[in-house]
Scaffold this active site. Structure first.
Site, short mmCIF file in Angstrom:
data_model
loop_
_atom_site.label_atom_id
_atom_site.label_comp_id
_atom_site.label_asym_id
_atom_site.label_seq_id
_atom_site.Cartn_x
_atom_site.Cartn_y
_atom_site.Cartn_z
N HIS A 81 -1.86 8.14 6.29
CA HIS A 81 -2.33 6.89 5.68
C HIS A 81 -3.73 6.58 6.20
O HIS A 81 -4.62 6.28 5.42
CB HIS A 81 -1.34 5.77 6.03
N HIS B 46 -9.79 2.33 1.11
CA HIS B 46 -8.35 2.13 0.95
C HIS B 46 -8.08 1.61 -0.46
O HIS B 46 -8.45 0.49 -0.79
CB HIS B 46 -7.85 1.14 2.00
N CYS C 82 0.80 -1.22 0.00
CA CYS C 82 0.00 0.00 0.00
C CYS C 82 0.84 1.27 0.00
O CYS C 82 0.29 2.37 -0.03
CB CYS C 82 -0.96 -0.01 1.18
#
Length: 592
Positions: free
Chosen positions: A268, A303, A135
């Site tokens: 994040h 996400h 990610c």
């Protein structure tokens, strides 16, 4: 170093097809998380995700359709632009179609396949690479592209990041118990997991000279960047924020800034208990107990995995322009540890600088510092550095066996199946983690271990800035197929969480980082060229650009039923060092 300009951005997300649509939705605290209609979610922890409606009828070619939408109005690129892709799971829907309908070839879902199509679509002649760091993929891709430009090794780099919402990934996060049953609530004191999304982002980086000659106007400068590994856990962050703190401090040092110079943080912020607390801990460690104004966009669009960093760069640029960060959608009552930084309303700031970060499986962390353009930062002339290093260790696993040079073994690539590896073949002492690894990770970790042994680098007491660049052609595709066999029956009811963790090809690098205390940047590389030569090129550039003084470089290619017959399979790794010592086998160098 030369200034690095961001001259163009584009995003696609569940919030809309442009950066402006995304920004407006974020400012209104709008949520684009909806019940998924693309596949049955009856057996999963959650029904919610951020999906792009235009992709619902594109199963088996979703990545291609996503990139067509992203780049449709992007415009012309400067001459000799280099392409860097960034993705966590590429076109994984191709594998789904293969298993569900027995159509197509699984190998087509590889990032290399997508990369070649993208390179041809954009009519680019320069080499193209894809960076996989879970990610944090696109954040590290932007950092790598910025390094190339800053050091005079490129004048224009296009970073294209993408990931789709697939049942493959949805079932995996459900099996890991990482998803919230409700839309995610980043940094909320009652947060209980993430929501997935899909999206894409394109970031055009150029030198100032190339921007001028191409008639482009910088939206922002990339002032600094940092990448570091926690060397702690494969799927969970370091509770003390070790890797993120290290990456932030690297970025600040590169930019020549103090923590007080940063105006705000694009975090994040996944909405999981441990990730969000780790980020708050890191922010307080670097910026003091009151921190900085901070927000996350994942409660709004989900996400987006490897695309997250690129999308968030575009949002951070808008925040710099407006001197305002959006509220965090999904947040109701902030975690007390970060209450001074977080808000349900937009937060103003006064600064030329904003920091954006991403973290991923394998323990990787990436940080970028963006700067308002038009400021009087000094720019020095860049002379491309010499691309050379000393080889101090070599280790391998091939069909002909495994070994390293200082044990008297001779390397032979061989043909045929790879040996079945047992722990005692590589590690003389008990190592319980080895039995949990998939075959791809066992080969990669074994080859790295033998190279480290050859270089007398196995022993360590403190984590060290030691990087890894690992090339692969099809990565962990075989593991993907094994995982999907557990996920396919009953819509994921029996999906294996352990196997899913290793469907990200960079996770064996995380295993190596944990084993040897390697806290430098690491990522998996796919290339439109020969994997071995491009891994060496990228590794020598990483060393020349000062990422670290030591680096592991090599390839890890799985056995594959559907791959070309002449492929090199197995793992081969070198320890590269900038300084010569008594362990050196000699020097390796490349032009340009």
């Amino acid at each position: 170093m030369r200034k690095v300009c961001i001259c163009k951005t584009a995003t696609l997300s569940a919030m809309g097809l442009t950066v402006d649509e995304l920004w407006q939705g974020l400012m209104r605290r709008k949520s684009a998380l909806q019940p998924v209609e693309r596949f049955s979610t009856e057996k999963y922890v959650s029904v919610y995700a951020g999906t792009i409606d235009a992709l619902n009828d594109c199963h088996g070619r979703m990545a291609e359709a996503l990139l067509d939408l992203l780049l449709n109005d992007f415009g012309e690129l400067p001459p000799n632009t280099r392409l860097i892709g960034a993705t966590a799971k590429g076109g994984i829907d191709v594998l789904e179609r293969y298993f569900q309908k027995n159509e197509g070839c699984p190998a087509v879902d590889s990032p290399v396949s997508v990369l070649r199509k993208l390179k041809n679509r954009l009519n680019l002649s320069e080499e193209a690479i894809n960076i996989n760091a879970a990610c944090a993929s696109s954040t590290i891709a932007v950092a790598h592209g910025a390094s190339l430009i800053a050091n005079g090794l490129a004048d224009s780099v296009l970073v294209v990041a993408f990931d789709i919402l697939s049942e493959f990934v949805f079932s995996g996060f459900s099996a890991l118990k990482g998803m919230s049953p409700t839309p995610s609530r980043p940094f909320d004191r009652e947060r209980d997991g993430l929501s997935l999304g899909e999206g894409a982002g394109a970031i055009l980086l150029t030198s100032t000279d190339m921007a001028d000659t191409s008639g482009l106007h910088p939206k922002a400068y990339v002032a600094g960047w940092g990448c570091a590994n926690d060397a702690n856990h494969i799927t969970a962050p370091a509770k003390d924020g070790f890797g993120l703190i290290k990456a932030v401090n690297e970025a600040l040092a590169m930019a020549g800034l103090l923590p007080t110079d940063i105006g705000a943080i694009n975090a994040h912020g996944t909405g999981t208990i441990y990730n969000d607390l780790m980020e708050i801990t890191a922010a307080c460690s670097v910026f003091g107990d009151t921190g900085k104004p901070m927000h996350s966009i994942k409660g709004a669009i989900g996400h987006t995995l490897g695309a997250a960093g690129a999308i968030e760069v575009a949002v951070a640029i808008k925040a710099l322009e407006e001197q305002l960060i959006p509220p965090t959608t999904g947040l109701t009552t902030a975690d007390p540890a970060g209450a001074s930084m977080l808000s349900t309303a937009p937060q103003p700031f006064e600064s030329r600088y904003i920091l954006t970060s991403n973290s991923g499986f394998g323990g990787i962390n990436g940080v970028l510092i963006l700067e308002t353009p038009g400021t009087d930062t000094l720019e020095s002339e860049a002379h491309p550095p010499a691309l050379s290093a000393h080889i101090t260790g070599i280790g391998w696993v091939t069909p002909d066996g495994l070994g390293h040079l200082r044990q008297g073994a001779r390397f032979s690539s061989g043909k045929g199946p790879l040996p079945e590896l047992a722990r005692k073949d590589v590690f003389p002492e008990p190592y319980k983690r080895f039995g949990r690894l998939d075959a791809f990770s066992k080969v990669g970790l074994s080859a790295i271990t033998l190279a480290m042994r050859d270089a007398a680098q196995e022993e360590w007491t403190e984590k060290r800035p030691f990087g890894i660049v690992a090339a692969t052609d099809y990565g962990c595709l075989k593991t993907d197929m094994e995982y999907f066999k557990t996920a396919l029956p009953n819509h994921g009811q029996f999906a294996s969480p352990n196997l899913f963790a290793y469907t990200l090809p960079n996770c064996f690098l995380g295993e190596a980082a944990i084993r040897f205390g390697l806290a430098g940047s690491n990522f998996v590389l796919n290339s439109t060229e020969t994997v071995t030569s491009n891994a060496l090129k990228v590794s020598l550039k990483e060393l020349a650009m000062g990422t670290s003084g030591k680096l592991l470089c090599g390839y890890n290619n799985p056995e594959l039923e559907h791959g070309p017959a002449d492929r090199q399979v197995g793992g081969l790794f070198f320890v590269l060092e900038t300084e010569a010592d008594e362990m050196s086998y000699g020097q390796v160098s490349l032009e340009g």
